[in-house]
Design a protein around this motif. Structure first.
Motif, PDB file in Angstrom:
ATOM      1  N   THR A 183      -6.472 -30.083  35.831  1.00 24.21           N
ATOM      2  CA  THR A 183      -6.567 -28.633  35.855  1.00 24.21           C
ATOM      3  C   THR A 183      -5.715 -28.031  36.964  1.00 24.21           C
ATOM      4  O   THR A 183      -5.789 -28.456  38.116  1.00 24.21           O
ATOM      5  CB  THR A 183      -8.038 -28.207  36.068  1.00 24.21           C
ATOM      6  N   VAL A 184      -4.898 -27.037  36.608  1.00 25.86           N
ATOM      7  CA  VAL A 184      -4.122 -26.298  37.605  1.00 25.86           C
ATOM      8  C   VAL A 184      -5.025 -25.221  38.201  1.00 25.86           C
ATOM      9  O   VAL A 184      -5.497 -24.336  37.485  1.00 25.86           O
ATOM     10  CB  VAL A 184      -2.874 -25.650  36.979  1.00 25.86           C
ATOM     11  N   PHE A 185      -5.286 -25.306  39.514  1.00 26.07           N
ATOM     12  CA  PHE A 185      -6.194 -24.334  40.124  1.00 26.07           C
ATOM     13  C   PHE A 185      -5.463 -23.216  40.871  1.00 26.07           C
ATOM     14  O   PHE A 185      -6.061 -22.197  41.201  1.00 26.07           O
ATOM     15  CB  PHE A 185      -7.206 -25.027  41.056  1.00 26.07           C
ATOM     16  N   TYR A 186      -4.156 -23.410  41.146  1.00 27.68           N
ATOM     17  CA  TYR A 186      -3.406 -22.321  41.787  1.00 27.68           C
ATOM     18  C   TYR A 186      -1.917 -22.597  41.647  1.00 27.68           C
ATOM     19  O   TYR A 186      -1.464 -23.743  41.748  1.00 27.68           O
ATOM     20  CB  TYR A 186      -3.761 -22.201  43.271  1.00 27.68           C
ATOM     21  N   PRO A 212     -13.917 -27.943  42.928  1.00 29.96           N
ATOM     22  CA  PRO A 212     -15.240 -28.448  43.306  1.00 29.96           C
ATOM     23  C   PRO A 212     -15.199 -29.202  44.627  1.00 29.96           C
ATOM     24  O   PRO A 212     -14.142 -29.673  45.063  1.00 29.96           O
ATOM     25  CB  PRO A 212     -15.600 -29.382  42.151  1.00 29.96           C
ATOM     26  N   GLU A 213     -16.351 -29.317  45.251  1.00 33.36           N
ATOM     27  CA  GLU A 213     -16.447 -30.080  46.492  1.00 33.36           C
ATOM     28  C   GLU A 213     -16.130 -31.541  46.221  1.00 33.36           C
ATOM     29  O   GLU A 213     -16.527 -32.110  45.203  1.00 33.36           O
ATOM     30  CB  GLU A 213     -17.853 -29.942  47.080  1.00 33.36           C
ATOM     31  N   GLY A 214     -15.418 -32.170  47.156  1.00 34.04           N
ATOM     32  CA  GLY A 214     -15.075 -33.584  47.008  1.00 34.04           C
ATOM     33  C   GLY A 214     -13.920 -33.847  46.061  1.00 34.04           C
ATOM     34  O   GLY A 214     -13.704 -34.986  45.644  1.00 34.04           O
ATOM     35  N   ALA A 215     -13.144 -32.803  45.733  1.00 34.04           N
ATOM     36  CA  ALA A 215     -12.070 -32.951  44.746  1.00 34.04           C
ATOM     37  C   ALA A 215     -10.807 -33.542  45.378  1.00 34.04           C
ATOM     38  O   ALA A 215     -10.384 -33.121  46.449  1.00 34.04           O
ATOM     39  CB  ALA A 215     -11.754 -31.604  44.124  1.00 34.04           C
ATOM     40  N   HIS A 216     -10.230 -34.527  44.698  1.00 33.54           N
ATOM     41  CA  HIS A 216      -8.892 -35.005  45.029  1.00 33.54           C
ATOM     42  C   HIS A 216      -7.895 -34.097  44.323  1.00 33.54           C
ATOM     43  O   HIS A 216      -8.082 -33.743  43.158  1.00 33.54           O
ATOM     44  CB  HIS A 216      -8.693 -36.443  44.560  1.00 33.54           C
ATOM     45  N   VAL A 217      -6.837 -33.721  45.043  1.00 33.69           N
ATOM     46  CA  VAL A 217      -5.887 -32.774  44.475  1.00 33.69           C
ATOM     47  C   VAL A 217      -4.465 -33.300  44.607  1.00 33.69           C
ATOM     48  O   VAL A 217      -4.186 -34.222  45.379  1.00 33.69           O
ATOM     49  CB  VAL A 217      -5.981 -31.386  45.156  1.00 33.69           C
ATOM     50  N   VAL A 241      11.695 -30.717  47.001  1.00 30.12           N
ATOM     51  CA  VAL A 241      10.480 -30.622  46.193  1.00 30.12           C
ATOM     52  C   VAL A 241       9.734 -31.944  46.341  1.00 30.12           C
ATOM     53  O   VAL A 241      10.335 -33.018  46.239  1.00 30.12           O
ATOM     54  CB  VAL A 241      10.800 -30.352  44.711  1.00 30.12           C
ATOM     55  N   ALA A 242       8.438 -31.866  46.594  1.00 30.59           N
ATOM     56  CA  ALA A 242       7.643 -33.075  46.811  1.00 30.59           C
ATOM     57  C   ALA A 242       6.313 -32.988  46.077  1.00 30.59           C
ATOM     58  O   ALA A 242       5.764 -31.897  45.875  1.00 30.59           O
ATOM     59  CB  ALA A 242       7.394 -33.291  48.306  1.00 30.59           C
ATOM     60  N   LEU A 243       5.818 -34.144  45.669  1.00 32.26           N
ATOM     61  CA  LEU A 243       4.480 -34.262  45.092  1.00 32.26           C
ATOM     62  C   LEU A 243       3.578 -34.893  46.148  1.00 32.26           C
ATOM     63  O   LEU A 243       3.889 -35.964  46.674  1.00 32.26           O
ATOM     64  CB  LEU A 243       4.491 -35.144  43.842  1.00 32.26           C
ATOM     65  N   VAL A 244       2.462 -34.243  46.444  1.00 31.81           N
ATOM     66  CA  VAL A 244       1.549 -34.718  47.480  1.00 31.81           C
ATOM     67  C   VAL A 244       0.188 -34.969  46.857  1.00 31.81           C
ATOM     68  O   VAL A 244      -0.413 -34.059  46.273  1.00 31.81           O
ATOM     69  CB  VAL A 244       1.424 -33.689  48.627  1.00 31.81           C
ATOM     70  N   HIS A 250       6.778 -22.480  47.734  1.00 26.91           N
ATOM     71  CA  HIS A 250       6.097 -22.344  46.455  1.00 26.91           C
ATOM     72  C   HIS A 250       5.270 -23.607  46.275  1.00 26.91           C
ATOM     73  O   HIS A 250       5.717 -24.706  46.657  1.00 26.91           O
ATOM     74  CB  HIS A 250       7.089 -22.214  45.299  1.00 26.91           C
ATOM     75  N   TYR A 251       4.087 -23.474  45.705  1.00 28.00           N
ATOM     76  CA  TYR A 251       3.314 -24.688  45.423  1.00 28.00           C
ATOM     77  C   TYR A 251       2.408 -24.484  44.227  1.00 28.00           C
ATOM     78  O   TYR A 251       1.989 -23.359  43.913  1.00 28.00           O
ATOM     79  CB  TYR A 251       2.509 -25.149  46.642  1.00 28.00           C
ATOM     80  N   LYS A 252       2.125 -25.591  43.562  1.00 19.67           N
ATOM     81  CA  LYS A 252       1.172 -25.614  42.438  1.00 19.67           C
ATOM     82  C   LYS A 252       0.139 -26.675  42.734  1.00 19.67           C
ATOM     83  O   LYS A 252       0.483 -27.826  43.042  1.00 19.67           O
ATOM     84  CB  LYS A 252       1.897 -25.910  41.124  1.00 19.67           C
ATOM     85  N   GLY A 253      -1.147 -26.289  42.665  1.00 16.89           N
ATOM     86  CA  GLY A 253      -2.236 -27.210  42.935  1.00 16.89           C
ATOM     87  C   GLY A 253      -2.897 -27.683  41.659  1.00 16.89           C
ATOM     88  O   GLY A 253      -3.224 -26.869  40.784  1.00 16.89           O
ATOM     89  N   VAL A 254      -3.098 -28.993  41.563  1.00 21.84           N
ATOM     90  CA  VAL A 254      -3.677 -29.597  40.363  1.00 21.84           C
ATOM     91  C   VAL A 254      -4.847 -30.476  40.767  1.00 21.84           C
ATOM     92  O   VAL A 254      -4.746 -31.266  41.719  1.00 21.84           O
ATOM     93  CB  VAL A 254      -2.630 -30.442  39.604  1.00 21.84           C
TER      94      VAL A 254
END
Length: 590
Positions: free
Chosen positions: A280-283, A340-345, A319-322, A269-273
């Motif tokens: 912003t949570v993107f997925y 967006p292009e160049g986004a740090h996540v 569980v890890a934060l990357v 499971h993962y959540k992308g921010v």
């Protein structure tokens, strides 16, 4: 040791049967007297001492020979009188312990020893400034280090057992290694502990450094009682601080043995921010994937590289934060519309479980070849998708496993050899796509060493030679194809035609570069013409291949002149070939 130089008399018996040994820290009071009974020095208050017992680590600390020989014969609580000749105490010529000038070190002396306690310790620093006593063993083998974080219960006491700081209620103390949040010696001691371990850490100056945790002024020694509750693994995945994996919840098993280090079927499971102001949570698989986890095979480029690198170092249940930079997130991967292009996540990842690849042990030859074919097909798919590094890894994975395969008859041997050769040629094709012609040639040689008439290997090596600018070697391989297999003549003829065209193009380019060079009179220097192409596409090689070509030429012998640097160097080898064909041999610019 001469007879009579060390004698012992028991004043009060001790208890038990265990005696101290090397590696044990011993605590004891000592009163030194002359044979007339005059007290020379003592650790006891009543005899003018500070009341603080001596602490030494047997086999580690600097001590007189009499202590090293006599104390290991004592029991806990025992009081003994050790009578020593000078060569057994401070009168020893090479005595490592310094005493005052007026100390009677050349006299025979009595040392009254009371052995208070002894226990096994770990010497953290060679100067005994930090020593650890394990009270309760921990779990596993992993110890914290920079940039790890830890959570621990800690109580700090003076040498007299007065409490200085007590952190044993509420939440455990949470601090990061390398941030100077606790005294240096305490951090060094905790750095030797494992999860769940309880220990006493004895810290002396100069390891009692200032920190937010406590004020250490005027203390020569502080005793820290520590229980390490949690090790929060923080890993700098690239070594430059850009891709950081921080463990939030411990997983099951031992790191790294129980991690999916090898290609496996992963379930996460993962959540992308997005690391923007709004975060912003993107997925989120729990929302956007109807609550279903994501399943994917590692090693196939199915998720961003930074995500896969991190998951490979997780334990089931962890569980890890990357935190990931753009080039390891979505700049080189199919980007979601809202990234967006160049986004740090930042990804919050939970590794639910993973399934290891099938073990070939015990499989028959037919089953092994079926498994090998599956992995090879995956490599072929990755190759077609342009993921050449990943494809190469798949082919090499099978080649490694093939080292343990033993065909049982000629038929199996033939199948095995053909399959292995095809894998080597696929690896060679990957190297060529990656711009490493020399590696491609070396890999083709592995096939030709066992099968000198292998047409495909000759063809692929010839193409690699041509890309590297080794035209004579390429021509030799293409001509050999026709000799060993007439049916390959159309392919070989086509390749020779391309080779002649390539040679002509290179010579035309070189002539333009050297234009006017040989028409000048002595003393005049021709200007090198501009590159008609305007990029590095000559010979269709990368900079790395050009470097390889130069390296090979340099190694051929010291009789060749050194190639110049700069723009002129790009056509040095071809220009020299032209000069030689004109009968000029080595040319000099006057």
């Amino acid at each position: 040791m001469p007879p009579g130089s060390l004698m012992k008399a028991i004043v009060r018996p001790g208890g038990g049967t265990v005696k101290p040994k090397d590696g044990d820290q011993v605590l004891f009071h000592c009163t030194t007297r002359t044979l007339d009974g005059v007290i020379v020095e003592s650790t006891r208050y009543e005899h003018g001492g500070k009341g603080k017992p001596m602490k030494l680590v047997l086999g580690k600390s600097k001590m007189i020979l009499g202590f090293a020989e006599g104390i290991p014969t004592m029991l806990k609580g025992e009081v003994a009188m050790l009578k020593m000749k000078p060569e057994l105490h401070y009168g020893e010529p090479d005595c490592p312990v310094v005493v005052a000038v007026d100390f009677p070190k050349h006299d025979e002396l009595h040392f009254e020893i009371e052995l208070i306690d002894f226990f096994k310790v770990k010497v953290v620093t060679e100067d005994m400034g930090v020593v650890k006593q394990v009270l309760n063993e921990g779990q596993g083998w992993e110890s914290p280090r920079e940039p790890y974080e830890v959570r621990a219960w800690i109580t700090a006491r003076t040498a007299n057992r007065d409490v200085l700081v007590e952190h044993v209620q509420g939440e455990p103390l949470h601090f990061a290694f390398g941030k100077k949040e606790v005294p240096k010696g305490l951090e060094m001691g905790i750095g030797t502990m494992t999860r769940g371990e309880k220990a006493m850490i004895y810290v002396n100056e100069p390891y009692l450094t200032e920190s937010p945790f406590m004020d250490v002024d005027s203390f020569q020694e502080v005793q820290f009682e520590v229980e390490l509750v949690q090790i929060i693994q923080v890993r700098d995945m690239l070594g430059d601080g850009r891709l950081i994996k921080r463990r939030v919840k411990d997983g099951r098993g031992e790191f790294p043995m129980d991690c999916p280090l090898h290609d496996s079927l992963l379930c996460i499971h993962y959540k992308g921010v997005l690391l923007d102001e709004e975060r912003t949570v993107f997925y989120d698989t729990r929302i956007d994937n109807d609550g279903h986890p994501l399943e994917f095979c590692s090693g196939e480029g199915l998720v961003p590289e930074g995500l896969e690198m991190s998951v490979r170092l997780m334990l089931p249940g962890e569980v890890a934060l990357v935190t990931c930079p753009p080039d390891y997130a979505y700049d080189k991967f199919k980007r979601p519309e809202n990234v967006p292009e160049g986004a740090h996540v930042q990804w919050e990842i939970e590794l639910l479980d993973f399934k290891k690849p099938k073990d070939w042990t015990g499989l028959n030859f037919s089953s092994i070849m079926e498994e090998a074919e599956k992995i090879k097909n995956t490599g072929n798919r990755l190759f077609k998708e342009g993921k050449f590094e990943l494809a190469k890894a798949k082919y090499e994975q099978v080649l490694r496993e093939f080292n343990h395969v033993n065909p049982q008859d000629d038929e199996e041997g033939k199948i095995y050899l053909n399959f292995r050769n095809s894998l080597h040629l696929n690896v060679a094709a990957c190297y060529q796509k990656l711009g490493d012609c020399r590696k491609s040639i070396e890999t083709c040689n592995k096939v030709l060493d066992s099968s000198p008439a292998h047409v495909k290997a000759l063809y692929r090596r010839g193409i690699a030679y041509m890309s590297a600018g080794d035209f004579d070697e390429a021509r030799s391989d293409f001509e050999m194809m026709i000799k060993v297999d007439k049916s390959s003549e159309p392919d070989a003829t086509s390749a020779l035609s391309k080779l002649r065209q390539k040679e002509k193009e290179v010579e035309n380019m070189a002539k333009k570069q050297f234009k006017g060079l040989f028409d000048k009179k002595p003393g005049e220097i021709a200007e090198v013409g501009s590159d008609p192409i305007g990029d590095d596409s000559i010979l269709e090689t990368t900079n790395g291949e050009a470097a390889d070509m130069q390296s090979e030429t340099d190694e051929a012998g010291s009789d060749r002149e050194a190639a110049p640097e700069g723009l002129f160097a790009r056509y040095w080898y071809v220009g020299r070939r032209i000069a030689t064909s004109l009968g000029l041999g080595r040319c000099s610019i006057l």
